[in-house]
Design a protein around this motif. Structure first.
Motif, PDB file in Angstrom:
ATOM      1  N   HIS A  14       9.607  -9.272 -23.759  1.00 47.40           N
ATOM      2  CA  HIS A  14      10.253  -8.336 -24.689  1.00 47.40           C
ATOM      3  C   HIS A  14      10.708  -9.059 -25.954  1.00 47.40           C
ATOM      4  O   HIS A  14      10.581  -8.513 -27.056  1.00 47.40           O
ATOM      5  N   HIS A  15      11.205 -10.265 -25.806  1.00 45.81           N
ATOM      6  CA  HIS A  15      11.630 -11.052 -26.968  1.00 45.81           C
ATOM      7  C   HIS A  15      10.444 -11.316 -27.904  1.00 45.81           C
ATOM      8  O   HIS A  15      10.560 -11.140 -29.118  1.00 45.81           O
ATOM      9  N   ILE A  16       9.329 -11.740 -27.337  1.00 41.06           N
ATOM     10  CA  ILE A  16       8.151 -12.039 -28.155  1.00 41.06           C
ATOM     11  C   ILE A  16       7.653 -10.781 -28.856  1.00 41.06           C
ATOM     12  O   ILE A  16       7.302 -10.820 -30.044  1.00 41.06           O
ATOM     13  N   ASP A  21       7.953 -14.082 -32.216  1.00 34.56           N
ATOM     14  CA  ASP A  21       8.195 -15.527 -32.191  1.00 34.56           C
ATOM     15  C   ASP A  21       7.036 -16.264 -31.539  1.00 34.56           C
ATOM     16  O   ASP A  21       6.313 -15.725 -30.707  1.00 34.56           O
ATOM     17  N   THR A  22       6.899 -17.522 -31.923  1.00 32.80           N
ATOM     18  CA  THR A  22       5.916 -18.405 -31.312  1.00 32.80           C
ATOM     19  C   THR A  22       6.432 -18.874 -29.957  1.00 32.80           C
ATOM     20  O   THR A  22       7.611 -18.686 -29.625  1.00 32.80           O
ATOM     21  N   VAL A  23       5.576 -19.514 -29.196  1.00 31.27           N
ATOM     22  CA  VAL A  23       5.985 -20.079 -27.908  1.00 31.27           C
ATOM     23  C   VAL A  23       7.084 -21.114 -28.144  1.00 31.27           C
ATOM     24  O   VAL A  23       8.086 -21.152 -27.419  1.00 31.27           O
ATOM     25  N   ARG A  24       6.922 -21.930 -29.168  1.00 31.60           N
ATOM     26  CA  ARG A  24       7.914 -22.969 -29.465  1.00 31.60           C
ATOM     27  C   ARG A  24       9.280 -22.363 -29.768  1.00 31.60           C
ATOM     28  O   ARG A  24      10.299 -22.786 -29.238  1.00 31.60           O
ATOM     29  N   LYS A  34       8.326 -25.283 -23.500  1.00 30.39           N
ATOM     30  CA  LYS A  34       7.183 -24.490 -23.952  1.00 30.39           C
ATOM     31  C   LYS A  34       6.246 -24.210 -22.782  1.00 30.39           C
ATOM     32  O   LYS A  34       5.655 -23.133 -22.697  1.00 30.39           O
ATOM     33  N   SER A  35       6.122 -25.169 -21.886  1.00 28.25           N
ATOM     34  CA  SER A  35       5.258 -24.998 -20.710  1.00 28.25           C
ATOM     35  C   SER A  35       5.731 -23.838 -19.842  1.00 28.25           C
ATOM     36  O   SER A  35       4.918 -23.065 -19.320  1.00 28.25           O
ATOM     37  N   LYS A  64      -1.318 -17.921 -32.848  1.00 28.38           N
ATOM     38  CA  LYS A  64      -2.230 -19.059 -32.737  1.00 28.38           C
ATOM     39  C   LYS A  64      -3.211 -19.079 -33.907  1.00 28.38           C
ATOM     40  O   LYS A  64      -3.511 -20.132 -34.461  1.00 28.38           O
ATOM     41  N   ALA A  65      -3.695 -17.907 -34.295  1.00 30.88           N
ATOM     42  CA  ALA A  65      -4.640 -17.824 -35.415  1.00 30.88           C
ATOM     43  C   ALA A  65      -3.977 -18.217 -36.738  1.00 30.88           C
ATOM     44  O   ALA A  65      -4.648 -18.725 -37.637  1.00 30.88           O
TER      45      ALA A  65
END
Length: 89
Positions: A14-16, A21-24, A34-35, A64-65
């Motif tokens: 939900h946050h993403i 936001d990125t994974v980082r 990050k893992s 990522k793109a």
């Protein structure tokens, strides 16, 4: 899978979706690695909610793109002086 892990995976998803936001950045917000973020959204979330996982995957694929653009901006800022012009060595 333990319940707190399920809840965390859904919260991360939900946050993403809300923030893009990125994974980082997500890892920083949740104070996890990050893992762990990657494992939660790519392995655990599809078993919990496939539709939600697909939505998150599309956001992360977009990030990522675009990452080469963000990286270029960071390098530009690193070498720019206070007037905004690029310093050459």
């Amino acid at each position: 899978m333990q319940n707190y892990i399920r809840k965390r995976a859904v919260k991360i998803a939900h946050h993403i979706l809300q923030s893009s936001d990125t994974v980082r950045r997500t890892a920083e917000v949740f104070k996890i690695s990050k893992s762990t973020v990657h494992k939660d959204v790519s392995e655990r979330l599809p078993r919990i909610n496939k539709e939600l996982a697909d939505q998150v995957k599309s956001v992360l694929d977009k990030n990522k793109a675009e990452r080469h653009l963000r990286g270029g901006e960071a390098t530009k800022k690193k070498y720019a002086d206070e007037n905004g012009s690029i310093k050459l060595d």
